[in-house]
Write a protein that holds these residues in place. Structure first.
Motif, PDB file in Angstrom:
ATOM      1  N   ALA A  23       0.738  -1.345   0.023  1.00 59.19           N
ATOM      2  CA  ALA A  23       0.009  -0.073   0.029  1.00 59.19           C
ATOM      3  C   ALA A  23       0.916   1.402   0.011  1.00 59.19           C
ATOM      4  CB  ALA A  23      -0.874   0.014   0.968  1.00 59.19           C
ATOM      5  N   HIS A  24       0.433   2.305  -0.738  1.00 56.71           N
ATOM      6  CA  HIS A  24       1.177   3.388  -0.733  1.00 56.71           C
ATOM      7  C   HIS A  24       0.181   4.688  -0.540  1.00 56.71           C
ATOM      8  CE1 HIS A  24       4.115   6.762  -1.798  1.00 56.71           C
ATOM      9  NE2 HIS A  24       2.990   7.256  -2.521  1.00 56.71           N
ATOM     10  N   VAL A  25       0.147   5.388   0.672  1.00 58.00           N
ATOM     11  CA  VAL A  25      -0.789   6.630   0.899  1.00 58.00           C
ATOM     12  C   VAL A  25      -0.123   7.822   0.709  1.00 58.00           C
ATOM     13  CG1 VAL A  25      -2.245   7.338   2.726  1.00 58.00           C
ATOM     14  CG2 VAL A  25      -1.740   5.066   2.475  1.00 58.00           C
ATOM     15  N   HIS A  26      -0.915   8.859   0.074  1.00 65.29           N
ATOM     16  CA  HIS A  26      -0.246  10.241  -0.068  1.00 65.29           C
ATOM     17  C   HIS A  26      -1.375  11.092   0.662  1.00 65.29           C
ATOM     18  CE1 HIS A  26       1.810  13.666  -1.716  1.00 65.29           C
ATOM     19  NE2 HIS A  26       0.717  13.944  -2.188  1.00 65.29           N
ATOM     20  N   LEU A  27      -1.032  11.886   1.501  1.00 66.25           N
ATOM     21  CA  LEU A  27      -2.054  12.841   2.047  1.00 66.25           C
ATOM     22  C   LEU A  27      -1.594  14.468   1.940  1.00 66.25           C
ATOM     23  CD1 LEU A  27      -2.386  10.845   5.363  1.00 66.25           C
ATOM     24  CD2 LEU A  27      -4.118  11.584   3.986  1.00 66.25           C
ATOM     25  N   PRO A  28      -1.927  14.862   0.737  1.00 66.15           N
ATOM     26  CA  PRO A  28      -1.692  16.321   0.556  1.00 66.15           C
ATOM     27  C   PRO A  28      -2.216  17.240   1.609  1.00 66.15           C
ATOM     28  CG  PRO A  28      -2.720  15.610  -1.294  1.00 66.15           C
ATOM     29  CD  PRO A  28      -2.906  14.506  -0.105  1.00 66.15           C
ATOM     30  N   ALA A  29      -1.653  18.147   2.293  1.00 65.97           N
ATOM     31  CA  ALA A  29      -2.197  19.002   3.650  1.00 65.97           C
ATOM     32  C   ALA A  29      -3.089  19.871   3.011  1.00 65.97           C
ATOM     33  CB  ALA A  29      -1.177  19.488   4.411  1.00 65.97           C
ATOM     34  N   GLY A  30      -4.180  20.179   3.703  1.00 64.63           N
ATOM     35  CA  GLY A  30      -5.174  21.300   3.462  1.00 64.63           C
ATOM     36  C   GLY A  30      -5.464  21.975   4.890  1.00 64.63           C
ATOM     37  N   LYS A  31      -5.963  23.157   4.694  1.00 68.81           N
ATOM     38  CA  LYS A  31      -6.404  23.884   5.995  1.00 68.81           C
ATOM     39  C   LYS A  31      -7.664  23.285   6.488  1.00 68.81           C
ATOM     40  CE  LYS A  31      -3.803  28.009   5.416  1.00 68.81           C
ATOM     41  NZ  LYS A  31      -2.983  28.250   6.391  1.00 68.81           N
ATOM     42  N   ARG A  32      -8.774  23.238   5.688  1.00 64.29           N
ATOM     43  CA  ARG A  32      -9.873  22.736   6.149  1.00 64.29           C
ATOM     44  C   ARG A  32     -10.453  21.275   5.555  1.00 64.29           C
ATOM     45  NH1 ARG A  32     -11.886  26.984   8.937  1.00 64.29           N
ATOM     46  NH2 ARG A  32     -11.438  28.840   8.068  1.00 64.29           N
ATOM     47  N   ARG A  33      -9.549  20.778   4.715  1.00 61.00           N
ATOM     48  CA  ARG A  33      -9.913  19.625   4.169  1.00 61.00           C
ATOM     49  C   ARG A  33      -8.835  18.915   3.711  1.00 61.00           C
ATOM     50  NH1 ARG A  33     -14.935  18.155   0.553  1.00 61.00           N
ATOM     51  NH2 ARG A  33     -14.120  16.318  -0.661  1.00 61.00           N
ATOM     52  N   SER A  34      -8.663  17.674   3.941  1.00 63.69           N
ATOM     53  CA  SER A  34      -7.494  16.694   3.361  1.00 63.69           C
ATOM     54  C   SER A  34      -8.051  15.769   2.297  1.00 63.69           C
ATOM     55  CB  SER A  34      -6.814  16.233   4.485  1.00 63.69           C
ATOM     56  OG  SER A  34      -6.475  17.116   5.527  1.00 63.69           O
ATOM     57  N   ARG A  35      -7.087  15.409   1.255  1.00 63.81           N
ATOM     58  CA  ARG A  35      -7.491  14.378   0.595  1.00 63.81           C
ATOM     59  C   ARG A  35      -6.484  13.292   0.681  1.00 63.81           C
ATOM     60  NH1 ARG A  35      -6.780  19.128  -2.016  1.00 63.81           N
ATOM     61  NH2 ARG A  35      -4.886  18.148  -3.103  1.00 63.81           N
ATOM     62  N   ALA A  36      -7.128  12.058   0.704  1.00 68.25           N
ATOM     63  CA  ALA A  36      -6.206  10.913   0.881  1.00 68.25           C
ATOM     64  C   ALA A  36      -6.067   9.959  -0.373  1.00 68.25           C
ATOM     65  CB  ALA A  36      -6.498  10.131   2.114  1.00 68.25           C
ATOM     66  N   ARG A  37      -4.805  10.026  -1.117  1.00 68.36           N
ATOM     67  CA  ARG A  37      -5.037   9.070  -2.196  1.00 68.36           C
ATOM     68  C   ARG A  37      -4.198   7.742  -1.663  1.00 68.36           C
ATOM     69  NH1 ARG A  37      -3.217  13.974  -5.186  1.00 68.36           N
ATOM     70  NH2 ARG A  37      -1.153  13.350  -4.890  1.00 68.36           N
ATOM     71  N   VAL A  38      -4.917   6.585  -1.820  1.00 66.21           N
ATOM     72  CA  VAL A  38      -4.251   5.352  -1.407  1.00 66.21           C
ATOM     73  C   VAL A  38      -4.388   4.486  -2.589  1.00 66.21           C
ATOM     74  CG1 VAL A  38      -4.926   3.464   0.021  1.00 66.21           C
ATOM     75  CG2 VAL A  38      -5.520   5.510   0.821  1.00 66.21           C
ATOM     76  N   ARG A  39      -3.024   3.993  -2.868  1.00 67.55           N
ATOM     77  CA  ARG A  39      -2.949   2.774  -4.079  1.00 67.55           C
ATOM     78  C   ARG A  39      -2.557   1.467  -3.165  1.00 67.55           C
ATOM     79  NH1 ARG A  39       1.621   5.653  -7.487  1.00 67.55           N
ATOM     80  NH2 ARG A  39       2.433   4.880  -5.638  1.00 67.55           N
ATOM     81  N   VAL A  40      -3.434   0.452  -3.386  1.00 68.11           N
ATOM     82  CA  VAL A  40      -3.236  -0.776  -2.889  1.00 68.11           C
ATOM     83  C   VAL A  40      -3.044  -1.879  -3.955  1.00 68.11           C
ATOM     84  CG1 VAL A  40      -4.603  -2.484  -1.627  1.00 68.11           C
ATOM     85  CG2 VAL A  40      -4.837  -0.078  -0.923  1.00 68.11           C
ATOM     86  N   LEU A  41      -2.034  -2.682  -3.617  1.00 68.65           N
ATOM     87  CA  LEU A  41      -1.732  -3.807  -4.664  1.00 68.65           C
ATOM     88  C   LEU A  41      -2.428  -5.046  -3.979  1.00 68.65           C
ATOM     89  CD1 LEU A  41      -0.321  -4.728  -7.276  1.00 68.65           C
ATOM     90  CD2 LEU A  41       1.885  -5.045  -5.906  1.00 68.65           C
ATOM     91  N   LEU A  42      -3.243  -5.561  -4.331  1.00 73.14           N
ATOM     92  CA  LEU A  42      -4.096  -6.749  -3.818  1.00 73.14           C
ATOM     93  C   LEU A  42      -3.306  -8.009  -3.958  1.00 73.14           C
ATOM     94  CD1 LEU A  42      -7.515  -6.202  -4.801  1.00 73.14           C
ATOM     95  CD2 LEU A  42      -6.616  -5.752  -2.684  1.00 73.14           C
ATOM     96  N   GLU A  43      -3.413  -9.236  -3.306  1.00 74.68           N
ATOM     97  CA  GLU A  43      -2.755 -10.276  -3.216  1.00 74.68           C
ATOM     98  C   GLU A  43      -3.359 -11.206  -4.180  1.00 74.68           C
ATOM     99  OE1 GLU A  43      -2.703 -11.868   0.727  1.00 74.68           O
ATOM    100  OE2 GLU A  43      -0.913 -10.861   1.195  1.00 74.68           O
ATOM    101  N   PRO A  44      -2.746 -12.020  -4.994  1.00 77.42           N
ATOM    102  CA  PRO A  44      -3.409 -12.660  -6.064  1.00 77.42           C
ATOM    103  C   PRO A  44      -4.688 -13.509  -5.316  1.00 77.42           C
ATOM    104  CG  PRO A  44      -1.241 -12.951  -6.293  1.00 77.42           C
ATOM    105  CD  PRO A  44      -1.492 -12.214  -5.203  1.00 77.42           C
TER     106      PRO A  44
END
Length: 193
Positions: free
Chosen positions: A127-148
């Motif tokens: 898993a890779h998570v990116h959390l750009p900062a915001g003053k009132r609202r945050s956005r989380a971008r999550v990339r997940v590699l599933l097991e077969p």
């Protein structure tokens, strides 16, 4: 990234692009091959002229204001570009606000914690998570590699009720929107490891 900074960046890039496109279009359309097909109101330079010839430049240099204005304008443009560049790396945009009045958390620290918790979830390989900062609202971008063989629906539900809810709770009362992208690790990639 700060929404205001994002808007300023896009506006400046759009205006610069529009100015360059207009200048390039004017130069391209006023070439000798196309000049005869343009409407009468289109501004065209005389044949064999350049944008600023040596005589015109020498004439401008005779004015006392020309050299200081050019130097000051160039210095201001350079200073503005440097300030704009440094504003992109300012540390204030990398902190996430917490519930307390002066409490903040580095977005990278929270993203790493959420990624570790996501990788501990059943069915998740990486898993890779990116959390750009915001003053009132945050956005989380999550990339997940599933097991077969892992079903995306149950994995998404476990992620939502586990690490993503915990991240949302740590940033409360500020809202967090989340975008999750899932992929599956191929058996060929697994054999190569």
């Amino acid at each position: 990234m700060n929404p205001l900074r994002n808007a300023v960046n896009r506006t400046v890039l759009a205006l610069t692009g529009a100015a360059l496109l207009a200048g390039g279009g004017w130069l391209a359309l006023t070439s000798d091959g196309l000049a005869g097909r343009l409407p009468g109101w289109w501004p065209t330079p005389d044949a064999g002229t350049v944008l600023l010839d040596r005589g015109g430049l020498a004439d401008l240099r005779t004015h006392g204001w020309w050299t200081p204005v050019v130097v000051a304008g160039t210095a201001c443009a350079l200073l503005l570009c440097l300030v704009w560049l440094l504003a992109q790396f300012r540390g204030g945009g990398r902190r996430l606000p917490l519930a307390g009045p002066s409490l903040t958390l580095r977005s990278r620290a929270l993203a790493d914690a959420v990624a570790r918790r996501a990788e501990a979830t059943e069915g998740v390989d990486r898993a890779h998570v990116h959390l750009p900062a915001g003053k009132r609202r945050s956005r989380a971008r999550v990339r997940v590699l599933l097991e077969p063989g892992a079903a995306p629906g149950p994995v998404l539900e476990r992620l939502t009720r586990g690490p993503l809810d915990e991240a949302r709770a740590s940033l409360a009362p500020h809202r967090t929107s989340t975008r999750v992208r899932m992929g599956v690790r191929s058996t060929r990639e697994r054999r190569a490891r």
